[in-house]
Design a protein around this motif. Structure first.
Motif, PDB file in Angstrom:
ATOM      1  N   PRO A 150      40.675  32.258  34.168  1.00 38.72           N
ATOM      2  CA  PRO A 150      39.751  31.136  34.304  1.00 38.72           C
ATOM      3  C   PRO A 150      39.626  30.357  32.996  1.00 38.72           C
ATOM      4  CG  PRO A 150      38.514  33.187  34.120  1.00 38.72           C
ATOM      5  CD  PRO A 150      39.971  33.549  34.161  1.00 38.72           C
ATOM      6  N   PRO A 151      39.278  29.070  33.109  1.00 42.63           N
ATOM      7  CA  PRO A 151      39.149  28.237  31.919  1.00 42.63           C
ATOM      8  C   PRO A 151      37.825  28.479  31.212  1.00 42.63           C
ATOM      9  CG  PRO A 151      38.616  26.962  33.851  1.00 42.63           C
ATOM     10  CD  PRO A 151      39.057  28.319  34.338  1.00 42.63           C
ATOM     11  N   GLY A 152      37.762  27.981  29.989  1.00 45.86           N
ATOM     12  CA  GLY A 152      36.506  28.048  29.243  1.00 45.86           C
ATOM     13  C   GLY A 152      36.156  29.459  28.818  1.00 45.86           C
ATOM     14  N   ALA A 153      34.903  29.794  28.927  1.00 39.81           N
ATOM     15  CA  ALA A 153      34.404  31.125  28.540  1.00 39.81           C
ATOM     16  C   ALA A 153      34.781  32.122  29.632  1.00 39.81           C
ATOM     17  CB  ALA A 153      32.900  31.075  28.326  1.00 39.81           C
ATOM     18  N   ALA A 154      35.979  32.681  29.533  1.00 43.57           N
ATOM     19  CA  ALA A 154      36.544  33.512  30.606  1.00 43.57           C
ATOM     20  C   ALA A 154      35.719  34.763  30.886  1.00 43.57           C
ATOM     21  CB  ALA A 154      37.978  33.900  30.267  1.00 43.57           C
ATOM     22  N   PHE A 155      34.911  35.207  29.936  1.00 45.56           N
ATOM     23  CA  PHE A 155      34.079  36.386  30.183  1.00 45.56           C
ATOM     24  C   PHE A 155      32.903  36.067  31.102  1.00 45.56           C
ATOM     25  CE2 PHE A 155      31.829  34.356  26.802  1.00 45.56           C
ATOM     26  CZ  PHE A 155      30.498  34.678  27.011  1.00 45.56           C
ATOM     27  N   LEU A 156      32.544  34.784  31.240  1.00 45.30           N
ATOM     28  CA  LEU A 156      31.467  34.382  32.142  1.00 45.30           C
ATOM     29  C   LEU A 156      31.963  34.246  33.575  1.00 45.30           C
ATOM     30  CD1 LEU A 156      29.771  31.514  30.103  1.00 45.30           C
ATOM     31  CD2 LEU A 156      28.899  33.817  30.458  1.00 45.30           C
ATOM     32  N   ARG A 157      33.177  33.770  33.735  1.00 48.24           N
ATOM     33  CA  ARG A 157      33.739  33.486  35.049  1.00 48.24           C
ATOM     34  C   ARG A 157      34.133  34.774  35.757  1.00 48.24           C
ATOM     35  NH1 ARG A 157      31.931  29.292  33.388  1.00 48.24           N
ATOM     36  NH2 ARG A 157      33.084  27.693  32.306  1.00 48.24           N
ATOM     37  N   TYR A 158      34.254  34.686  37.062  1.00 45.17           N
ATOM     38  CA  TYR A 158      34.620  35.865  37.833  1.00 45.17           C
ATOM     39  C   TYR A 158      35.553  35.453  38.957  1.00 45.17           C
ATOM     40  CZ  TYR A 158      33.944  40.455  39.985  1.00 45.17           C
ATOM     41  OH  TYR A 158      34.123  41.699  40.507  1.00 45.17           O
ATOM     42  N   LEU A 159      36.805  35.829  38.858  1.00 48.68           N
ATOM     43  CA  LEU A 159      37.807  35.586  39.892  1.00 48.68           C
ATOM     44  C   LEU A 159      38.311  36.940  40.374  1.00 48.68           C
ATOM     45  CD1 LEU A 159      39.943  32.771  38.214  1.00 48.68           C
ATOM     46  CD2 LEU A 159      38.234  32.493  40.000  1.00 48.68           C
ATOM     47  N   TRP A 160      38.535  37.060  41.675  1.00 53.15           N
ATOM     48  CA  TRP A 160      39.031  38.320  42.214  1.00 53.15           C
ATOM     49  C   TRP A 160      39.777  38.086  43.513  1.00 53.15           C
ATOM     50  CZ3 TRP A 160      34.060  36.648  42.684  1.00 53.15           C
ATOM     51  CH2 TRP A 160      33.498  36.623  43.948  1.00 53.15           C
ATOM     52  N   VAL A 161      40.541  39.095  43.901  1.00 52.31           N
ATOM     53  CA  VAL A 161      41.277  39.059  45.162  1.00 52.31           C
ATOM     54  C   VAL A 161      40.738  40.163  46.063  1.00 52.31           C
ATOM     55  CG1 VAL A 161      43.529  39.368  46.275  1.00 52.31           C
ATOM     56  CG2 VAL A 161      43.365  38.127  44.095  1.00 52.31           C
ATOM     57  N   ASP A 162      40.338  39.778  47.276  1.00 55.33           N
ATOM     58  CA  ASP A 162      39.969  40.716  48.337  1.00 55.33           C
ATOM     59  C   ASP A 162      41.091  40.726  49.359  1.00 55.33           C
ATOM     60  OD1 ASP A 162      37.409  41.285  47.316  1.00 55.33           O
ATOM     61  OD2 ASP A 162      36.458  39.708  48.507  1.00 55.33           O
ATOM     62  N   VAL A 163      41.241  41.836  50.072  1.00 51.07           N
ATOM     63  CA  VAL A 163      42.171  41.903  51.193  1.00 51.07           C
ATOM     64  C   VAL A 163      41.327  41.974  52.459  1.00 51.07           C
ATOM     65  CG1 VAL A 163      43.980  43.241  52.331  1.00 51.07           C
ATOM     66  CG2 VAL A 163      43.966  43.023  49.835  1.00 51.07           C
ATOM     67  N   ALA A 164      41.622  41.093  53.430  1.00 46.55           N
ATOM     68  CA  ALA A 164      40.849  41.020  54.674  1.00 46.55           C
ATOM     69  C   ALA A 164      41.792  41.097  55.864  1.00 46.55           C
ATOM     70  CB  ALA A 164      40.038  39.739  54.728  1.00 46.55           C
ATOM     71  N   ARG A 165      41.252  41.606  56.940  1.00 44.33           N
ATOM     72  CA  ARG A 165      41.977  41.647  58.218  1.00 44.33           C
ATOM     73  C   ARG A 165      40.957  41.396  59.317  1.00 44.33           C
ATOM     74  NH1 ARG A 165      43.865  45.427  62.167  1.00 44.33           N
ATOM     75  NH2 ARG A 165      45.856  44.719  62.964  1.00 44.33           N
ATOM     76  N   GLY A 166      41.252  40.431  60.167  1.00 41.87           N
ATOM     77  CA  GLY A 166      40.338  40.114  61.257  1.00 41.87           C
ATOM     78  C   GLY A 166      38.967  39.670  60.782  1.00 41.87           C
ATOM     79  N   GLY A 167      38.903  39.012  59.632  1.00 43.24           N
ATOM     80  CA  GLY A 167      37.635  38.515  59.116  1.00 43.24           C
ATOM     81  C   GLY A 167      36.815  39.529  58.331  1.00 43.24           C
ATOM     82  N   GLU A 168      37.272  40.782  58.270  1.00 42.25           N
ATOM     83  CA  GLU A 168      36.555  41.834  57.538  1.00 42.25           C
ATOM     84  C   GLU A 168      37.303  42.194  56.255  1.00 42.25           C
ATOM     85  OE1 GLU A 168      33.628  43.436  58.350  1.00 42.25           O
ATOM     86  OE2 GLU A 168      33.425  41.973  59.972  1.00 42.25           O
ATOM     87  N   VAL A 169      36.589  42.336  55.151  1.00 40.47           N
ATOM     88  CA  VAL A 169      37.213  42.780  53.905  1.00 40.47           C
ATOM     89  C   VAL A 169      37.540  44.265  54.050  1.00 40.47           C
ATOM     90  CG1 VAL A 169      36.871  43.160  51.431  1.00 40.47           C
ATOM     91  CG2 VAL A 169      36.075  41.039  52.491  1.00 40.47           C
TER      92      VAL A 169
END
Length: 118
Positions: free
Chosen positions: A16-35
């Protein structure tokens, strides 16, 4: 198995740009609308006090880099059933940062954005 790759393309800067320790990016895996697998990949820097994650730089002895540099790719493989999708999500400010600043009441007003789904 599901393979998910996150690549910084076209931005010309780290994500993430800027203060990267503030930002939060993640990847979830979902199937049929459920994580089915939460936060299989996180993107962003993590302030640490020794071996313990902390929310603020002022409480940290060091920072573990976790941002993606321009053009960098990070890959994760997850056991997942057919039809599963990887979803990249993000928040402008991590909930732990707001709590550390005494602003936990604002956490619900910081939206989670779905950035990409594949």
């Amino acid at each position: 198995a599901l393979e998910s790759a996150a690549t910084t393309v076209g931005a010309g800067h780290a994500v993430p740009p800027g203060a990267a320790f503030l930002r939060y990016l993640w990847v979830d895996v979902a199937r049929g609308g459920e994580v089915v697998a939460a936060r299989v990949m996180t993107i962003g820097d993590q302030p640490m006090q020794g071996e313990t994650p902390v929310p603020l730089l002022t409480r940290a002895s060091h920072v573990v880099p976790g941002s993606l540099a321009a053009g960098q790719t990070r890959v994760v493989r997850v056991a997942a059933a057919d039809g599963a999708q990887a979803i990249l999500r993000g928040r402008a400010v991590r909930p732990a940062v707001l709590a550390a600043l005494g602003l936990e009441g604002l956490s619900a007003s910081v939206p989670v954005h779905e950035i990409a789904r594949r």
